[in-house]
Enzyme design. Structure first.
Site, short mmCIF file in Angstrom:
data_model
loop_
_atom_site.label_atom_id
_atom_site.label_comp_id
_atom_site.label_asym_id
_atom_site.label_seq_id
_atom_site.Cartn_x
_atom_site.Cartn_y
_atom_site.Cartn_z
N ASP A 16 0.88 -1.17 0.00
CA ASP A 16 0.00 0.00 0.00
C ASP A 16 0.92 1.23 0.00
O ASP A 16 2.12 1.12 0.28
CB ASP A 16 -0.88 -0.05 1.26
CG ASP A 16 -1.61 1.25 1.51
OD1 ASP A 16 -2.26 1.76 0.57
OD2 ASP A 16 -1.51 1.78 2.64
N ASP A 18 -0.09 5.18 0.85
CA ASP A 18 -0.31 6.17 1.93
C ASP A 18 -0.47 5.48 3.28
O ASP A 18 -1.29 4.58 3.43
CB ASP A 18 -1.57 6.99 1.63
CG ASP A 18 -1.42 7.82 0.38
OD1 ASP A 18 -1.00 8.98 0.50
OD2 ASP A 18 -1.70 7.31 -0.73
N ASP A 192 -2.00 -0.26 5.86
CA ASP A 192 -2.32 0.35 7.17
C ASP A 192 -3.81 0.54 7.42
O ASP A 192 -4.20 0.92 8.51
CB ASP A 192 -1.65 1.72 7.27
CG ASP A 192 -2.31 2.73 6.33
OD1 ASP A 192 -2.37 2.45 5.13
OD2 ASP A 192 -2.79 3.77 6.81
MG LIG Z 1 -2.92 3.26 3.27
#
Ligand SMILES: [Mg+2]
Length: 254
Positions: A16, A18, A192
């Site tokens: 991923d 960001d 995240d």
């Molecule tokens: Mg992310």
């Protein structure tokens, strides 16, 4: 949850963007990408035979801009767009988003601190600068897509996003795993956010390693605390993959 094992030469690495590789900022455009991170991703891409892909909610254009001059295999908009290892781009047709865009813009006009992002096939409503508006944003987005099964509402960190149903990061990772150079490798996926859980659900049953970045409940059995910890883990991977440990036992003897 435990610290993830190190990448081996037969790993396929899905990341991923960001909140995993770079820290979140006040707006999606305001993030900072360290040059050392770009170099590191380029090295890992070479060391893993090209089996490194970014899997993001961003559009692929945006990922390319922030990682220039790299152009990694990538899934954008949670899989609406996918660019394979040969550079071939597939993109789902955009649904009619007019009503969703109008509703988001109207909300942003009435309330301060909201940011509307028009993507190819999705509308993101960011409320990072006005977290008190979470329920207002959710209500408005739920209302505008009510009774329209072609849409799905995603809730990420300080963002509600209306996107096509039937598209997610897990499906995108699965598609990569069916192709060279990803096929047959051990998949690692680090993310995240709640939207990364579909990816974790794909890699773990395939003997892969799912890595939750930061706090919060997750399906993932491994965890790294921060983007900094992800960077350190990837640095260590590069050292191991380039060092003597990366050689086969026969090479090491000689
Ligand atoms: Mg992310």
């Amino acid at each position: 949850m435990q610290t993830p094992p190190q990448l081996t030469p037969d790993a396929a690495l899905f990341l991923d963007f960001d909140g995993t590789l770079v820290d979140l900022a006040e707006t999606p455009e305001a993030i900072e990408v360290p040059k050392a991170l770009v170099a590191l991703l380029g090295d890992l891409h070479d060391l893993l035979g090209g089996a490194v892909a970014v899997v993001s909610g961003r559009q692929i254009d945006s990922i390319d801009r922030f990682l220039a001059p790299l152009r990694l295999p990538a899934a954008g908009e949670h899989g609406v767009q996918r660019r394979d290892a040969k550079g071939h781009m597939q993109e789902q047709r955009a649904p009619d988003l007019t009503a969703v865009l109008d509703a988001a813009n109207e909300l942003a006009r009435v309330h301060e601190g909201l940011l509307v992002e028009r993507k190819h096939a999705a509308i993101a409503l960011h409320y990072r600068l006005a977290p008190q508006l979470e329920a207002v944003c959710r209500d408005a987005m739920e209302r505008v897509i009510a009774g329209q099964p072609q849409f799905e509402l995603l809730h990420g960190k300080f963002v509600f996003e209306v996107k096509p149903a039937g598209v997610n990061k897990g499906i995108a990772i699965d598609a990569f795993l069916g192709e060279a150079p990803f096929a047959g490798r051990v998949p690692f996926f680090a993310g995240d956010d709640t939207t990364d859980e579909t990816g974790f659900a794909i890699v773990q049953p395939r003997g892969g390693i799912a890595i939750k970045v930061g706090a919060g409940p997750s399906l993932a059995t491994h965890r790294l605390d921060s983007t900094r910890a992800v960077f350190e883990w990837l640095l260590q991977a590069r050292d191991l993959l380039t060092g003597p440990a990366a050689l086969s036992p026969k090479d090491a003897e000689g």
